[in-house]
Design a protein around this motif. Structure first.
Motif, PDB file in Angstrom:
ATOM      1  N   ILE A   1       0.835  -1.205   0.000  1.00 12.23           N
ATOM      2  CA  ILE A   1       0.000   0.000   0.000  1.00 12.23           C
ATOM      3  C   ILE A   1       0.869   1.253   0.000  1.00 12.23           C
ATOM      4  O   ILE A   1       0.591   2.214  -0.739  1.00 12.23           O
ATOM      5  N   VAL A   2       1.943   1.253   0.785  1.00 16.59           N
ATOM      6  CA  VAL A   2       2.850   2.409   0.812  1.00 16.59           C
ATOM      7  C   VAL A   2       3.512   2.595  -0.550  1.00 16.59           C
ATOM      8  O   VAL A   2       3.621   3.718  -1.060  1.00 16.59           O
ATOM      9  N   PHE A   3       3.931   1.514  -1.171  1.00 13.16           N
ATOM     10  CA  PHE A   3       4.553   1.602  -2.485  1.00 13.16           C
ATOM     11  C   PHE A   3       3.558   2.107  -3.532  1.00 13.16           C
ATOM     12  O   PHE A   3       3.913   2.916  -4.396  1.00 13.16           O
ATOM     13  N   ALA A   4       2.315   1.652  -3.475  1.00 16.71           N
ATOM     14  CA  ALA A   4       1.302   2.122  -4.419  1.00 16.71           C
ATOM     15  C   ALA A   4       1.052   3.619  -4.239  1.00 16.71           C
ATOM     16  O   ALA A   4       0.945   4.367  -5.212  1.00 16.71           O
ATOM     17  N   TYR A   5       0.976   4.054  -2.991  1.00 21.88           N
ATOM     18  CA  TYR A   5       0.790   5.484  -2.714  1.00 21.88           C
ATOM     19  C   TYR A   5       1.959   6.300  -3.257  1.00 21.88           C
ATOM     20  O   TYR A   5       1.772   7.335  -3.889  1.00 21.88           O
ATOM     21  N   TYR A   6       3.175   5.815  -3.014  1.00 16.57           N
ATOM     22  CA  TYR A   6       4.368   6.500  -3.501  1.00 16.57           C
ATOM     23  C   TYR A   6       4.375   6.564  -5.025  1.00 16.57           C
ATOM     24  O   TYR A   6       4.694   7.597  -5.610  1.00 16.57           O
ATOM     25  N   SER A   7       4.032   5.459  -5.682  1.00 18.05           N
ATOM     26  CA  SER A   7       4.035   5.421  -7.147  1.00 18.05           C
ATOM     27  C   SER A   7       2.995   6.370  -7.731  1.00 18.05           C
ATOM     28  O   SER A   7       3.265   7.074  -8.706  1.00 18.05           O
ATOM     29  N   ILE A   8       1.800   6.387  -7.158  1.00 18.92           N
ATOM     30  CA  ILE A   8       0.747   7.272  -7.657  1.00 18.92           C
ATOM     31  C   ILE A   8       1.134   8.727  -7.451  1.00 18.92           C
ATOM     32  O   ILE A   8       0.952   9.569  -8.328  1.00 18.92           O
ATOM     33  N   ARG A   9       1.702   9.020  -6.297  1.00 17.05           N
ATOM     34  CA  ARG A   9       2.107  10.410  -6.012  1.00 17.05           C
ATOM     35  C   ARG A   9       3.217  10.863  -6.960  1.00 17.05           C
ATOM     36  O   ARG A   9       3.202  11.986  -7.463  1.00 17.05           O
ATOM     37  N   ARG A  10       4.186   9.993  -7.215  1.00 15.23           N
ATOM     38  CA  ARG A  10       5.272  10.313  -8.147  1.00 15.23           C
ATOM     39  C   ARG A  10       4.745  10.501  -9.569  1.00 15.23           C
ATOM     40  O   ARG A  10       5.182  11.390 -10.289  1.00 15.23           O
ATOM     41  N   TYR A  11       3.801   9.673  -9.977  1.00 14.63           N
ATOM     42  CA  TYR A  11       3.238   9.754 -11.316  1.00 14.63           C
ATOM     43  C   TYR A  11       2.483  11.092 -11.490  1.00 14.63           C
ATOM     44  O   TYR A  11       2.561  11.719 -12.540  1.00 14.63           O
ATOM     45  N   ARG A  12       1.770  11.513 -10.458  1.00 12.23           N
ATOM     46  CA  ARG A  12       1.019  12.765 -10.554  1.00 12.23           C
ATOM     47  C   ARG A  12       1.948  13.968 -10.615  1.00 12.23           C
ATOM     48  O   ARG A  12       1.613  14.972 -11.220  1.00 12.23           O
ATOM     49  N   LYS A  13       3.110  13.892  -9.976  1.00 15.19           N
ATOM     50  CA  LYS A  13       4.079  14.998 -10.059  1.00 15.19           C
ATOM     51  C   LYS A  13       4.643  15.113 -11.471  1.00 15.19           C
ATOM     52  O   LYS A  13       4.907  16.202 -11.946  1.00 15.19           O
ATOM     53  N   LEU A  14       4.854  13.981 -12.134  1.00 18.16           N
ATOM     54  CA  LEU A  14       5.412  13.998 -13.476  1.00 18.16           C
ATOM     55  C   LEU A  14       4.414  14.466 -14.523  1.00 18.16           C
ATOM     56  O   LEU A  14       4.786  15.051 -15.529  1.00 18.16           O
ATOM     57  N   ALA A  15       3.130  14.229 -14.291  1.00 17.91           N
ATOM     58  CA  ALA A  15       2.103  14.570 -15.279  1.00 17.91           C
ATOM     59  C   ALA A  15       1.713  16.034 -15.222  1.00 17.91           C
ATOM     60  O   ALA A  15       2.010  16.847 -14.498  1.00 17.91           O
TER      61      ALA A  15
END
Length: 70
Positions: free
Chosen positions: A56-70
């Motif tokens: 769950i922590v990794f999924a949160y981190y991945s989604i947050r990182r993806y939103r910063k890039l977009a």
């Protein structure tokens, strides 16, 4: 595109090899019966909870990182 197809075949191959490598050998005596001396079931390890928390922590981190890039 070719690289992606090769990668897909490689992933599928390793998934199937993993399935076959850890399969339990059968003892086919020809009787066809399903009843017999089954091994005791494996216990579910308590560490699975930590694996879920980390996922769950990794999924949160991945989604947050993806939103910063977009």
């Amino acid at each position: 595109m070719k690289n992606r197809v090769s990668y897909s075949f490689l992933v599928i191959f390793f998934l199937l090899v993993d399935f076959v490598a850890f399969a339990q050998p059968g003892d086919d005596d020809g009787s066809g019966g399903l009843e017999g001396n089954d091994p005791p079931p494996a216990p579910i390890n308590g560490q699975l909870i930590w694996l879920g928390v980390i996922a769950i922590v990794f999924a949160y981190y991945s989604i947050r990182r993806y939103r910063k890039l977009a």
